[in-house]
Design a protein around this motif. Structure first.
Motif, mmCIF file in Angstrom:
data_model
loop_
_atom_site.group_PDB
_atom_site.id
_atom_site.type_symbol
_atom_site.label_atom_id
_atom_site.label_comp_id
_atom_site.label_asym_id
_atom_site.label_seq_id
_atom_site.Cartn_x
_atom_site.Cartn_y
_atom_site.Cartn_z
ATOM 1 N N VAL A 145 -15.916 -7.371 4.890
ATOM 2 C CA VAL A 145 -16.531 -7.309 3.659
ATOM 3 C C VAL A 145 -16.254 -8.627 3.036
ATOM 4 N N PHE A 146 -14.987 -9.030 2.854
ATOM 5 C CA PHE A 146 -14.612 -10.133 2.049
ATOM 6 C C PHE A 146 -14.553 -11.412 2.850
ATOM 7 N N GLY A 147 -14.646 -11.262 4.256
ATOM 8 C CA GLY A 147 -14.518 -12.737 5.107
ATOM 9 C C GLY A 147 -13.016 -13.116 4.940
ATOM 10 N N ILE A 148 -12.172 -12.396 4.827
ATOM 11 C CA ILE A 148 -10.829 -13.070 4.887
ATOM 12 C C ILE A 148 -10.291 -12.835 6.504
ATOM 13 N N ASN A 149 -10.125 -13.867 7.169
ATOM 14 C CA ASN A 149 -9.630 -13.711 8.386
ATOM 15 C C ASN A 149 -8.121 -13.830 8.623
ATOM 16 N N LEU A 150 -7.494 -14.636 7.784
ATOM 17 C CA LEU A 150 -5.993 -14.776 7.716
ATOM 18 C C LEU A 150 -5.465 -13.344 7.238
ATOM 19 N N VAL A 151 -5.043 -12.436 7.849
ATOM 20 C CA VAL A 151 -4.704 -10.947 7.418
ATOM 21 C C VAL A 151 -3.550 -10.757 8.586
ATOM 22 N N SER A 152 -2.360 -10.196 7.937
ATOM 23 C CA SER A 152 -1.296 -9.624 8.724
ATOM 24 C C SER A 152 -0.714 -8.315 8.119
ATOM 25 N N ILE A 153 -0.483 -7.491 8.934
ATOM 26 C CA ILE A 153 0.165 -6.113 8.314
ATOM 27 C C ILE A 153 1.491 -5.794 9.020
ATOM 28 N N GLN A 154 2.227 -5.275 8.121
ATOM 29 C CA GLN A 154 3.542 -4.927 8.581
ATOM 30 C C GLN A 154 3.544 -3.334 8.362
ATOM 31 N N PRO A 155 3.323 -2.691 9.232
ATOM 32 C CA PRO A 155 3.550 -1.249 9.382
ATOM 33 C C PRO A 155 4.602 -0.668 8.893
ATOM 34 N N GLY A 156 5.736 -1.008 9.187
ATOM 35 C CA GLY A 156 7.145 -0.465 8.690
ATOM 36 C C GLY A 156 7.368 -0.777 7.160
ATOM 37 N N GLN A 157 6.740 -1.751 6.233
ATOM 38 C CA GLN A 157 6.668 -1.688 5.287
ATOM 39 C C GLN A 157 5.719 -1.468 4.409
ATOM 40 N N ASN A 158 4.647 -1.043 4.991
ATOM 41 C CA ASN A 158 3.405 -0.719 4.397
ATOM 42 C C ASN A 158 3.086 -1.949 3.345
ATOM 43 N N VAL B 279 0.756 -1.286 -0.081
ATOM 44 C CA VAL B 279 -0.116 -0.083 -0.056
ATOM 45 C C VAL B 279 1.008 1.212 -0.063
ATOM 46 N N SER B 280 1.222 1.896 -1.145
ATOM 47 C CA SER B 280 2.091 2.981 -1.000
ATOM 48 C C SER B 280 1.612 4.130 -0.808
ATOM 49 N N ASN B 281 0.542 4.244 -0.491
ATOM 50 C CA ASN B 281 -0.140 5.945 -0.277
ATOM 51 C C ASN B 281 -0.832 5.802 1.191
ATOM 52 N N ALA B 282 -0.302 4.780 2.088
ATOM 53 C CA ALA B 282 -0.754 4.711 3.509
ATOM 54 C C ALA B 282 -0.065 5.775 4.073
ATOM 55 N N ALA B 283 -0.499 6.665 4.719
ATOM 56 C CA ALA B 283 0.187 7.722 5.495
ATOM 57 C C ALA B 283 0.670 7.241 6.693
ATOM 58 N N ALA B 284 -0.275 6.443 7.593
ATOM 59 C CA ALA B 284 -0.308 6.024 9.002
ATOM 60 C C ALA B 284 -0.715 4.557 9.189
ATOM 61 N N GLN B 285 -0.695 4.038 10.024
ATOM 62 C CA GLN B 285 -0.797 2.739 10.370
ATOM 63 C C GLN B 285 -2.455 2.392 10.467
#
Length: 601
Positions: free
Chosen positions: A277-290, A258-264
């Protein structure tokens, strides 16, 4: 394989050393900053050398050697996030390479080679649950050989498209679930396999003129089952349970940047959309790498990818052109005679006695005899009392003796004046705004207005009073303020929420506080790209007439222009505000999309 075990051994040694150092150090600095503060300069230099060597090896395509160099650098400088992050990235690249090679071998039927690749991936990343599942999928299992063959075919992550015969068919049958699916498969040239735990039920099925996917959806709803493609002409049917869907539905793993994410918080909002909305439960975010990593069925991942592609496009930008035209004209005509309207009547002997005092009688007698006064017979001291006396102004006399009366006659003047003034003002403002975000432009001055005064009274040691005044004031913004929030539409129109204010100082004052003129506009308009639009206009006409002269005579037609002064002042003001939007950057998907995805239950 030996190199993979070496990597695992070094990782375990590094972990143990980090644990021992974390237990051995009790200071707050060691827990927050790590033991980097106790590293010698020699170790820092050696670690930096290993890190540079790792970068060179990575560029040369030697990922495993680069990982070993990074591990050595982390041993020299424990807790360095740059080394740890780089090592983790390369480690995941190695795991991904082994996983991809294993999937290819499994697709080709070489399960032994696939098992070896998955084993090597687990050696590098023992906690990777997905690799463990893939290893379990291709490992030999006891049970139905045909069932194992189906699972092996489905072990590949490559997308499989079922190719049924085209056309529409009619179905009229009464039987159980397997008979229904068998008849559907026979009609469209698809071989149907059934899960061993499939619960069959008796039903009557009547459906006319339907294609393959429609009849399969209806059959799934009636029998509470679902189907999954095994090959181009083969499918498997199972009971619609969570466990069966995990086993037969194809899972996909994808990482979105996500290139244009300004904050976590922006990433968290996207994760909530994927889950709700999509029902995707296995989701992981890496804020340092967007980045956002998801694991779900291929259909849901593709739907989420389409959604993110449209959502993460760069927002359009507009250049808002605002022009304020203002024209002020003033026409003044002033003509006529300034006739005297006030007179002073006085008694001449009384006025002479007031000025001359005891010497006045001789002057009065001379005035009665000759009608004139000889100034040489008046002392200079008495002449100084004539200041402000009506005797010095032109006056007329009537009467005689002690009743001699005079009245002053002021001068008569005439006016013939015409004055014309015109002032034209152009305020041209341009501001650039992003779609959906407010932009504010302000130009002018900040004028201080006194709203209260504090008076301080003090007494000195000598008893003298000292008074000090401290004013309290507020600043008022004078000038032009423009605030607009544009929104771009796919057909080229631009909707703008405009808030415009024009403030200035007025001519009136109350308690030495000037009044402030205010002209404002608040509204929303929709115009096409490059189309000028008048958002506000005002015309003010003011005419001031005044007449000064004698009553009655000054109102007689024909004499009014001669015996009075007539003044006419015409003031004309025009104000026009024109706003023009220009789209300087359009979104990549200019026409947008009304449907991002379609998921059938």
């Amino acid at each position: 394989m030996k190199l993979s075990f070496a990597i695992l051994s070094i990782f375990l040694s590094l972990t143990c050393a980090a644990v021992e150092k974390s237990h051995g150090s009790g200071s707050d600095d060691s827990r927050t900053n790590g033991p980097k503060s106790h590293v010698s300069k020699k170790d820092l230099k050696a670690a930096d050398k290993e890190f540079k060597k790792a970068l060179e090896l990575q560029n040369a395509g030697k990922a495993e050697e680069a990982l070993l160099a990074l591990i050595r650098a982390s041993e020299l400088v424990p807790g360095n996030m740059e080394y740890i992050t780089m090592a983790e990235m390369i480690r995941q690249q190695l795991v991904g390479a082994h996983l991809e090679q294993g999937n290819r071998l499994a697709m080709a039927g070489d399960n032994n080679g696939a098992i070896q690749q998955f084993h090597e991936a687990l050696v590098i990343d023992p906690q990777n649950a997905y690799v463990a599942q893939r290893l379990h999928d291709v490992s030999p299992q006891e049970g139905d050989p045909e069932q194992r063959h189906i699972l092996q075919l489905m072990a590949s992550v490559d997308h499989i498209n079922l190719v049924p015969q085209p056309g529409k068919k009619t179905f009229h049958m009464q039987g159980d679930t397997k008979q229904l699916y068998t008849q559907i498969g026979t009609a469209f040239g698809v071989k149907m396999q059934f899960d061993a735990s499939l619960n069959t039920r008796t039903l009557r099925f009547d459906l006319e003129n339907v294609d393959f996917y429609t009849v399969m959806d209806m059959a799934g709803l009636m029998t509470r089952t679902f189907w999954a493609p095994v090959s181009a002409h083969e499918a498997i049917v199972a009971s619609d349970t969570t466990e069966n869907r995990k086993q037969y539905e194809r899972m996909a793993l994808r990482t979105f940047y996500v290139s244009n994410a300004a904050a976590q918080t922006d990433l968290n909002d996207l994760v909530n959309v994927m889950r709700n909305v999509f029902g995707i439960n296995l989701v992981s975010i890496q804020p340092g790498q967007n980045t956002i990593t998801v694991r779900a069925t291929r259909e849901r991942v593709e739907a989420a990818a389409s959604f993110l592609d449209n959502l993460m496009d760069a927002k359009p930008e507009m250049m808002i052109d605002v022009k304020e035209y203002e024209i002020n004209t003033d026409n003044l005509r002033d003509m006529g005679l300034n006739l005297p309207t006030s007179f002073q009547v006085f008694n001449v002997p009384s006025e002479i006695r007031r000025v001359l005092g005891s010497d006045a009688q001789s002057v009065i007698d001379q005035l009665n005899r000759t009608g004139t006064i000889d100034p040489t017979k008046i002392s200079p001291t008495a002449l100084s009392n004539l200041a402000g006396s009506p005797l010095l102004a032109p006056f007329l006399l009537f009467g005689k003796g002690l009743g001699l009366t005079g009245f002053t006659v002021p001068s008569i003047s005439g006016k013939l004046l015409m004055s014309t003034s015109i002032a034209m003002t152009l305020e041209h403002m341009m501001l650039r705004a992003t779609d959906g975000e407010a932009a504010t432009f302000r130009v002018g001055t900040r004028f201080p207005i006194v709203n209260s005064t504090f008076t301080n009274v003090a007494f000195s040691s000598q008893g003298q009073t000292q008074i000090g005044n401290t004013p309290q004031f507020t600043y008022e913004d004078l000038g032009v303020t423009v605030k607009t929030t544009p929104r771009y539409h796919s057909n080229g129109d631009v909707t703008m929420a405009v808030d415009m204010k024009i403030q200035g100082l007025g001519t009136l004052q109350l308690n030495s506080i000037p009044d402030i003129t205010n002209r404002s506009y608040v509204g929303t308009i929709t115009v096409h790209d490059g189309e000028p639009s008048v958002i506000m206009g005002a015309i003010t006409d003011q005419e001031l007439r005044s007449t000064q002269g004698f009553p009655v005579l000054g109102q007689v037609p024909g004499l009014r222009g001669l015996l009075s002064t007539n003044s006419t002042d015409s003031i004309h003001n025009e104000l026009l505000i024109v706003i023009t939007p220009h789209v300087v950057r359009k979104p990549f998907h200019d026409k947008g999309s009304s449907v991002f995805w379609t998921i059938t239950p």
